[in-house]
Design a protein around this motif. Structure first.
Motif, PDB file in Angstrom:
ATOM      1  N   GLU A 195       0.804  -1.221   0.000  1.00 41.15           N
ATOM      2  CA  GLU A 195       0.000   0.000   0.000  1.00 41.15           C
ATOM      3  C   GLU A 195       0.842   1.278   0.000  1.00 41.15           C
ATOM      4  N   ILE A 196       2.073   1.206   0.455  1.00 42.64           N
ATOM      5  CA  ILE A 196       2.960   2.370   0.397  1.00 42.64           C
ATOM      6  C   ILE A 196       4.305   1.954  -0.178  1.00 42.64           C
ATOM      7  N   CYS A 197       5.098   2.926  -0.598  1.00 42.52           N
ATOM      8  CA  CYS A 197       6.466   2.677  -1.033  1.00 42.52           C
ATOM      9  C   CYS A 197       7.340   3.838  -0.575  1.00 42.52           C
ATOM     10  N   SER A 198       8.643   3.678  -0.658  1.00 45.12           N
ATOM     11  CA  SER A 198       9.567   4.705  -0.176  1.00 45.12           C
ATOM     12  C   SER A 198      10.626   4.992  -1.229  1.00 45.12           C
ATOM     13  N   GLN A 199      11.025   6.269  -1.299  1.00 44.12           N
ATOM     14  CA  GLN A 199      12.062   6.681  -2.231  1.00 44.12           C
ATOM     15  C   GLN A 199      12.999   7.666  -1.519  1.00 44.12           C
ATOM     16  N   GLY A 200      14.299   7.391  -1.597  1.00 43.47           N
ATOM     17  CA  GLY A 200      15.272   8.314  -1.022  1.00 43.47           C
ATOM     18  C   GLY A 200      15.367   9.579  -1.867  1.00 43.47           C
ATOM     19  N   VAL A 201      15.328  10.728  -1.212  1.00 41.82           N
ATOM     20  CA  VAL A 201      15.411  12.019  -1.910  1.00 41.82           C
ATOM     21  C   VAL A 201      16.391  12.918  -1.158  1.00 41.82           C
ATOM     22  N   GLN A 202      16.767  14.021  -1.789  1.00 39.69           N
ATOM     23  CA  GLN A 202      17.645  14.973  -1.121  1.00 39.69           C
ATOM     24  C   GLN A 202      16.957  15.528   0.121  1.00 39.69           C
ATOM     25  N   GLN A 203      17.757  15.852   1.131  1.00 31.60           N
ATOM     26  CA  GLN A 203      17.202  16.345   2.388  1.00 31.60           C
ATOM     27  C   GLN A 203      16.392  17.617   2.161  1.00 31.60           C
ATOM     28  N   ILE A 204      15.276  17.698   2.865  1.00 32.58           N
ATOM     29  CA  ILE A 204      14.425  18.889   2.801  1.00 32.58           C
ATOM     30  C   ILE A 204      14.529  19.622   4.134  1.00 32.58           C
ATOM     31  N   PRO A 205      14.091  20.891   4.207  1.00 31.97           N
ATOM     32  CA  PRO A 205      14.117  21.598   5.491  1.00 31.97           C
ATOM     33  C   PRO A 205      13.344  20.832   6.559  1.00 31.97           C
ATOM     34  N   VAL A 206      13.867  20.829   7.775  1.00 28.50           N
ATOM     35  CA  VAL A 206      13.236  20.093   8.875  1.00 28.50           C
ATOM     36  C   VAL A 206      11.793  20.552   9.079  1.00 28.50           C
ATOM     37  N   ALA A 207      11.522  21.850   8.841  1.00 26.16           N
ATOM     38  CA  ALA A 207      10.178  22.391   9.048  1.00 26.16           C
ATOM     39  C   ALA A 207       9.151  21.752   8.117  1.00 26.16           C
ATOM     40  N   LEU A 208       9.594  21.144   7.009  1.00 24.35           N
ATOM     41  CA  LEU A 208       8.662  20.543   6.055  1.00 24.35           C
ATOM     42  C   LEU A 208       8.431  19.058   6.315  1.00 24.35           C
ATOM     43  N   ARG A 209       9.164  18.492   7.258  1.00 26.71           N
ATOM     44  CA  ARG A 209       8.921  17.100   7.595  1.00 26.71           C
ATOM     45  C   ARG A 209       7.558  16.966   8.262  1.00 26.71           C
ATOM     46  N   ARG A 210       6.915  15.850   8.007  1.00 29.43           N
ATOM     47  CA  ARG A 210       5.588  15.532   8.543  1.00 29.43           C
ATOM     48  C   ARG A 210       4.475  16.386   7.935  1.00 29.43           C
ATOM     49  N   LYS A 211       4.791  17.191   6.936  1.00 32.79           N
ATOM     50  CA  LYS A 211       3.749  17.935   6.226  1.00 32.79           C
ATOM     51  C   LYS A 211       3.321  17.120   5.008  1.00 32.79           C
ATOM     52  N   TRP A 212       2.017  16.984   4.809  1.00 29.33           N
ATOM     53  CA  TRP A 212       1.526  16.245   3.664  1.00 29.33           C
ATOM     54  C   TRP A 212       1.840  16.987   2.371  1.00 29.33           C
ATOM     55  N   MET A 213       2.288  16.215   1.366  1.00 30.49           N
ATOM     56  CA  MET A 213       2.706  16.787   0.092  1.00 30.49           C
ATOM     57  C   MET A 213       2.030  16.045  -1.057  1.00 30.49           C
ATOM     58  N   LEU A 214       1.526  16.791  -2.033  1.00 28.85           N
ATOM     59  CA  LEU A 214       1.027  16.177  -3.255  1.00 28.85           C
ATOM     60  C   LEU A 214       2.231  15.993  -4.168  1.00 28.85           C
ATOM     61  N   CYS A 215       2.516  14.754  -4.508  1.00 27.68           N
ATOM     62  CA  CYS A 215       3.738  14.421  -5.247  1.00 27.68           C
ATOM     63  C   CYS A 215       3.441  14.318  -6.743  1.00 27.68           C
ATOM     64  N   PHE A 216       4.205  15.058  -7.545  1.00 29.94           N
ATOM     65  CA  PHE A 216       4.150  14.981  -9.009  1.00 29.94           C
ATOM     66  C   PHE A 216       5.361  14.152  -9.450  1.00 29.94           C
ATOM     67  N   ILE A 217       5.137  13.085 -10.228  1.00 28.75           N
ATOM     68  CA  ILE A 217       6.221  12.170 -10.582  1.00 28.75           C
ATOM     69  C   ILE A 217       6.547  12.303 -12.065  1.00 28.75           C
ATOM     70  N   CYS A 218       7.842  12.439 -12.330  1.00 30.33           N
ATOM     71  CA  CYS A 218       8.342  12.640 -13.694  1.00 30.33           C
ATOM     72  C   CYS A 218       9.423  11.593 -13.950  1.00 30.33           C
ATOM     73  N   THR A 219       9.328  10.865 -15.072  1.00 36.39           N
ATOM     74  CA  THR A 219      10.293   9.798 -15.354  1.00 36.39           C
ATOM     75  C   THR A 219      11.250  10.117 -16.505  1.00 36.39           C
ATOM     76  N   ASP A 220      10.968  11.153 -17.268  1.00 41.12           N
ATOM     77  CA  ASP A 220      11.846  11.475 -18.404  1.00 41.12           C
ATOM     78  C   ASP A 220      12.487  12.850 -18.278  1.00 41.12           C
ATOM     79  N   GLY A 221      12.277  13.518 -17.129  1.00 40.02           N
ATOM     80  CA  GLY A 221      12.852  14.851 -16.936  1.00 40.02           C
ATOM     81  C   GLY A 221      12.067  15.954 -17.596  1.00 40.02           C
TER      82      GLY A 221
END
Length: 473
Positions: free
Chosen positions: A41-67
């Protein structure tokens, strides 16, 4: 501990993203993520670190595979850092768009004063600020209605419960509490002594006047001795002293702080809150007006209104009276800033749940007047709008503000203080809630014969619990 459903809400559950995230990965990696979601039901992807203040905030993710194009959208959040030193983006509710949407098309569809920020965020990838996310969603709606329906379909907004409908009362409660916390911090008293909850709950909504709302604490304020050298015949001073309002007195060593909540209107009818802090010891007075940035994190900005113009006119009248007073040339009368009027622009006012200050920025009245003429706050149709980022670093933090007031570096001088009594009277008669905080010294007990002496505490034993060695001669 939060349940799986609370951490990763499903269909129909409340889910309102605060920011966006543009994830750029390879097509084969997307296939792996889709397989993980099918099983777990869920998956995980390693990404560059984001500001600590943005952790635990819900984000709508846009996914791009060809740049170049967005092909999928999903719900996402970052709770933890990954073992690799990056951050761990959790993804669920993955949806494929009917047709890929080119990022260049989204950039062309951006509109508004902050469009350049959104465009730059799309180029960089990663997090999209609340404003950039809003602009991207608006652009998506203009250029591809089908893609926008899929993306917005992931957002679930529940109708607010009845107790949350009276926003004005909740706002004024939060303002009052923050003003009281600020006064305690200035006086060096722990904010834990204030028992008021950060937010007003539904059971307390009816006819609530203040955070000290019980009849047992109604009192005349003559005993707090504001500006003790005033003539007893002064009509304004008599009015101030004769009023009865909810009040609390806090003591810490030789310091006494009396907080009076001076307004008889219920919270729903009050037009915001002001803090008036009187330091009797240093002869300084500071005025703080609260203004709220719209949006959960201030992303919708603050728009000046006619009410602000009337408030500034009253402050200007008080400032004109202060200007006529002779300069205080004593060391105690020296101030960094002679302007005693401040605005506190608040963020997250209605979502703040901690005991300390509400996040915000203090600016002087003089600085606000300059800012009001600056092109950087120009909005649509010749309007004005101030965003948190517009201030940059040009504001005073809550901790710095409380320290400056506590040490007497800002505010009126002792010679000016008595001129402000008519202003205090008018404020108490208005429709805004007034938090009147008076810091004074506790006088020594005249019955204590040692009250005027400095006593010396006996030294602590070097080895506690061990009997002293007896030496016989």
């Amino acid at each position: 501990m939060a349940t799986f459903e609370e951490r990763y809400p499903g269909e129909g559950a409340l889910w309102i993203p605060e920011v966006g995230f543009l994830l750029q990965i390879k097509a084969d990696r997307l296939d792996e993520l889709e397989a993980d979601i099918h099983v777990n039901e869920i998956c995980s992807q390693g990404v560059q670190q984001i500001p600590v203040a943005l952790r635990r905030k819900w984000m709508l993710c846009f996914i791009c595979t060809d740049g170049r194009s967005v092909t999928h959208v999903a719900r996402s959040v970052i709770y933890y850092a990954a073992e690799s030193g990056r951050d761990k983006l959790e993804i669920w509710k993955l949806k494929r768009l009917r047709a890929a949407v080119r990022i260049s098309s989204i950039k062309k569809g951006l509109e508004g004063a902050q469009a350049w920020r959104a465009s730059r965020a799309l180029d960089a990838g990663g997090t999209l600020s609340p404003k950039a996310f809003e602009l991207v969603m608006d652009a998506l709606k203009r250029i591809d209605a089908s893609a926008h329906r899929v993306a917005s379909g992931l957002i679930s907004r529940k109708r607010p419960s009845p107790e949350l409908g009276r926003t004005n009362a909740r706002m004024n409660w939060a303002y009052q509490r923050d003003a009281a916390v600020t006064a305690l911090k200035i006086a060096g008293i722990s904010e834990e002594r204030l028992k008021a909850a950060p937010q007003l709950n539904g059971a307390e909504m009816t006819d609530t006047t203040s955070i000290f709302d019980d009849e047992g604490d109604m009192r005349a304020i003559e005993d707090i001795l504001i500006l003790r050298d005033l003539d007893e015949g002064d009509p304004d001073w008599k009015f101030v002293k004769s009023q009865q309002y909810p009040a609390r007195t806090f003591e810490n060593g030789a310091t006494k702080l009396t907080i009076v909540l001076a307004n008889k209107l219920d919270l729903e009818r009050q037009l915001g809150v002001d803090l008036i802090y009187v330091n009797e010891t240093l002869g300084a007075v500071v005025f703080v007006q609260y203004k709220m940035f719209e949006g959960d994190d201030g992303e919708k900005g603050y728009r000046p209104d006619p009410q602000l113009d009337r408030e500034i006119a009253r402050m200007d009248a008080a400032a004109a009276a202060l200007a006529k007073v002779a300069e205080d040339t004593t060391c105690d009368g020296y101030r960094f800033c002679p302007d005693p009027f401040f605005f506190k622009f608040c963020t997250r006012l209605l979502t703040h749940e901690k005991t300390g200050h509400v996040p915000g920025a203090y600016v002087t009245l003089d600085y606000w007047k300059r800012l009001a003429l600056d092109p950087r706050i120009k909005g649509e149709r010749d309007g004005k709008i101030l965003y948190p980022e517009t201030l940059g670093r040009r504001y005073i933090t809550p901790s710095a503000f409380t320290d400056l007031v506590a040490r007497g570096w800002i505010g009126t001088s002792a010679l000016q203080a008595k001129v402000l009594v008519p202003f205090i009277k008018d404020a108490m008669k208005g429709k805004k809630g007034i938090v009147l905080a008076v810091e004074s010294k506790i006088p020594p007990d005249p019955t204590d014969v040692d009250s005027g002496r400095r006593t010396r505490k006996p030294p602590k034993p070097r080895y506690p619990g061990k009997r002293a060695k007896v030496i016989q001669i």
